[in-house]
Design a protein around this motif. Sequence first.
Motif, PDB file in Angstrom:
ATOM      1  N   ASP A  76       0.851  -1.190   0.000  1.00  0.00           N
ATOM      2  CA  ASP A  76       0.000   0.000   0.000  1.00  0.00           C
ATOM      3  C   ASP A  76       0.887   1.241   0.000  1.00  0.00           C
ATOM      4  O   ASP A  76       2.084   1.162   0.320  1.00  0.00           O
ATOM      5  CB  ASP A  76      -0.922   0.002   1.219  1.00  0.00           C
ATOM      6  CG  ASP A  76      -2.168   0.851   1.009  1.00  0.00           C
ATOM      7  OD1 ASP A  76      -2.291   1.496  -0.058  1.00  0.00           O
ATOM      8  OD2 ASP A  76      -3.031   0.874   1.911  1.00  0.00           O
ATOM      9  N   PHE A  77       0.284   2.377  -0.333  1.00  0.00           N
ATOM     10  CA  PHE A  77       1.040   3.614  -0.536  1.00  0.00           C
ATOM     11  C   PHE A  77       0.326   4.784   0.116  1.00  0.00           C
ATOM     12  O   PHE A  77      -0.906   4.813   0.210  1.00  0.00           O
ATOM     13  CB  PHE A  77       1.207   3.879  -2.041  1.00  0.00           C
ATOM     14  CG  PHE A  77       1.928   2.788  -2.767  1.00  0.00           C
ATOM     15  CD1 PHE A  77       3.289   2.876  -2.990  1.00  0.00           C
ATOM     16  CD2 PHE A  77       1.250   1.655  -3.210  1.00  0.00           C
ATOM     17  CE1 PHE A  77       3.975   1.862  -3.643  1.00  0.00           C
ATOM     18  CE2 PHE A  77       1.921   0.641  -3.862  1.00  0.00           C
ATOM     19  CZ  PHE A  77       3.285   0.742  -4.075  1.00  0.00           C
ATOM     20  N   ASP A  78       1.128   5.775   0.558  1.00  0.00           N
ATOM     21  CA  ASP A  78       0.536   6.989   1.099  1.00  0.00           C
ATOM     22  C   ASP A  78       0.291   7.995  -0.018  1.00  0.00           C
ATOM     23  O   ASP A  78       0.527   7.708  -1.199  1.00  0.00           O
ATOM     24  CB  ASP A  78       1.411   7.575   2.212  1.00  0.00           C
ATOM     25  CG  ASP A  78       2.797   8.012   1.732  1.00  0.00           C
ATOM     26  OD1 ASP A  78       2.975   8.251   0.515  1.00  0.00           O
ATOM     27  OD2 ASP A  78       3.709   8.122   2.573  1.00  0.00           O
ATOM     28  N   ASP A  79      -0.160   9.186   0.350  1.00  0.00           N
ATOM     29  CA  ASP A  79      -0.511  10.192  -0.653  1.00  0.00           C
ATOM     30  C   ASP A  79       0.699  10.703  -1.426  1.00  0.00           C
ATOM     31  O   ASP A  79       0.553  11.272  -2.509  1.00  0.00           O
ATOM     32  CB  ASP A  79      -1.222  11.369   0.019  1.00  0.00           C
ATOM     33  CG  ASP A  79      -2.591  10.997   0.553  1.00  0.00           C
ATOM     34  OD1 ASP A  79      -3.139   9.975   0.100  1.00  0.00           O
ATOM     35  OD2 ASP A  79      -3.100  11.720   1.436  1.00  0.00           O
ATOM     36  N   GLN A  80       1.899  10.513  -0.873  1.00  0.00           N
ATOM     37  CA  GLN A  80       3.125  10.950  -1.554  1.00  0.00           C
ATOM     38  C   GLN A  80       3.735   9.845  -2.408  1.00  0.00           C
ATOM     39  O   GLN A  80       4.796  10.041  -3.025  1.00  0.00           O
ATOM     40  CB  GLN A  80       4.162  11.427  -0.532  1.00  0.00           C
ATOM     41  CG  GLN A  80       3.834  12.765   0.120  1.00  0.00           C
ATOM     42  CD  GLN A  80       2.726  12.650   1.144  1.00  0.00           C
ATOM     43  OE1 GLN A  80       2.742  11.745   1.987  1.00  0.00           O
ATOM     44  NE2 GLN A  80       1.740  13.535   1.059  1.00  0.00           N
ATOM     45  N   GLY A  81       3.075   8.682  -2.445  1.00  0.00           N
ATOM     46  CA  GLY A  81       3.570   7.581  -3.269  1.00  0.00           C
ATOM     47  C   GLY A  81       4.586   6.696  -2.598  1.00  0.00           C
ATOM     48  O   GLY A  81       5.209   5.856  -3.256  1.00  0.00           O
TER      49      GLY A  81
END
Length: 328
Positions: free
Chosen positions: A266-271
């Motif tokens: 999974d990834f956060d909003d910054q990639g």
Amino acid sequence: MNSRVRSRRDVLRGALVGGAAFGLGLGLRPGQAFAQDSTGTPDAGPIGEFKISLAQWSLHKRYFASGDTAKANLGFPRDAREGFGIEGVEFVNQFFKDKARDEAYLKELKQRADDQGVECLLIMIDGEGSLSHKDPAQRNQAVENHKKWVDAAKALDCHSIRVNTGDNYSATEVADAVDGCSALAEYAKSVGLNIICENHGGPSSDPDALIALIKGVGMDNFGTLPDFGNFPTKGPREEHDYSIDIYDAIARLMPFAKGVSAKSFDFDDQGHEIFLDYPRIMKIVTDAGYNGYVGIEYEGGRLSELEGILATKSLLESLSGAKYEPKG
């Protein structure tokens, strides 16, 4: 137990007791060298450039839902190239389980890859028996079962097959595993292919055990496929009775690597990958002297397969040639 196994076990024990670097350079491609020891806490510095491939398991939901996995498998090179701009593919035998000896099928698959300008890199093998089984007859049968996939990989112009090593070995006792894996590696060597072991559960996810096996076999075509995510850890994803420092484990497996599996979840909003420090890992990969393909293997649930593959690819592309700075 035959004399070959006893001899290899004696060599292994001597290496473990005496601290010898038996088989230390396995898995390094021509031109690679140990400029420095690879460590799980790398210093600041440049991350090397690398090529990106796609592990077919990243699309397993799509292919299993297709109703005809062998037919869907023929489209994998196109899916990689046209869907993601990726030019290297890593097959999974589950999707063409009955095609290992089908020359016409393999020829068509190779032609489709060639038509797309896609390189066939390896086949990940599951369900063909335990190469470390304590029963010699079952162990030998597993070796025979895997040979057809060596031949299939050769037909596709792959460099390796990834095997599951089974559960019957440890850091201090690898004789049965050495016997089975050596026999398969010898067959693969005769046709110019590698046998590579992923940390894929059981003792293979214990770096002490897997490295003992690699050193026990001691062949230059028998190496590792370090996977970023397949280690028992205590953390936000899962709980186990024990934990392994994944960064140290990756660093220890990298000197024997003939491929790298970039697992992502999974990834956060910054990639950024939420569970794995990708810049740190890719600096570890660089410090080991590796500059081959890094294979995307997305296994998350929140993002779709398409979104997860693209997010992993974007992250990897941002790191190729970038500067690594350790977190404070």
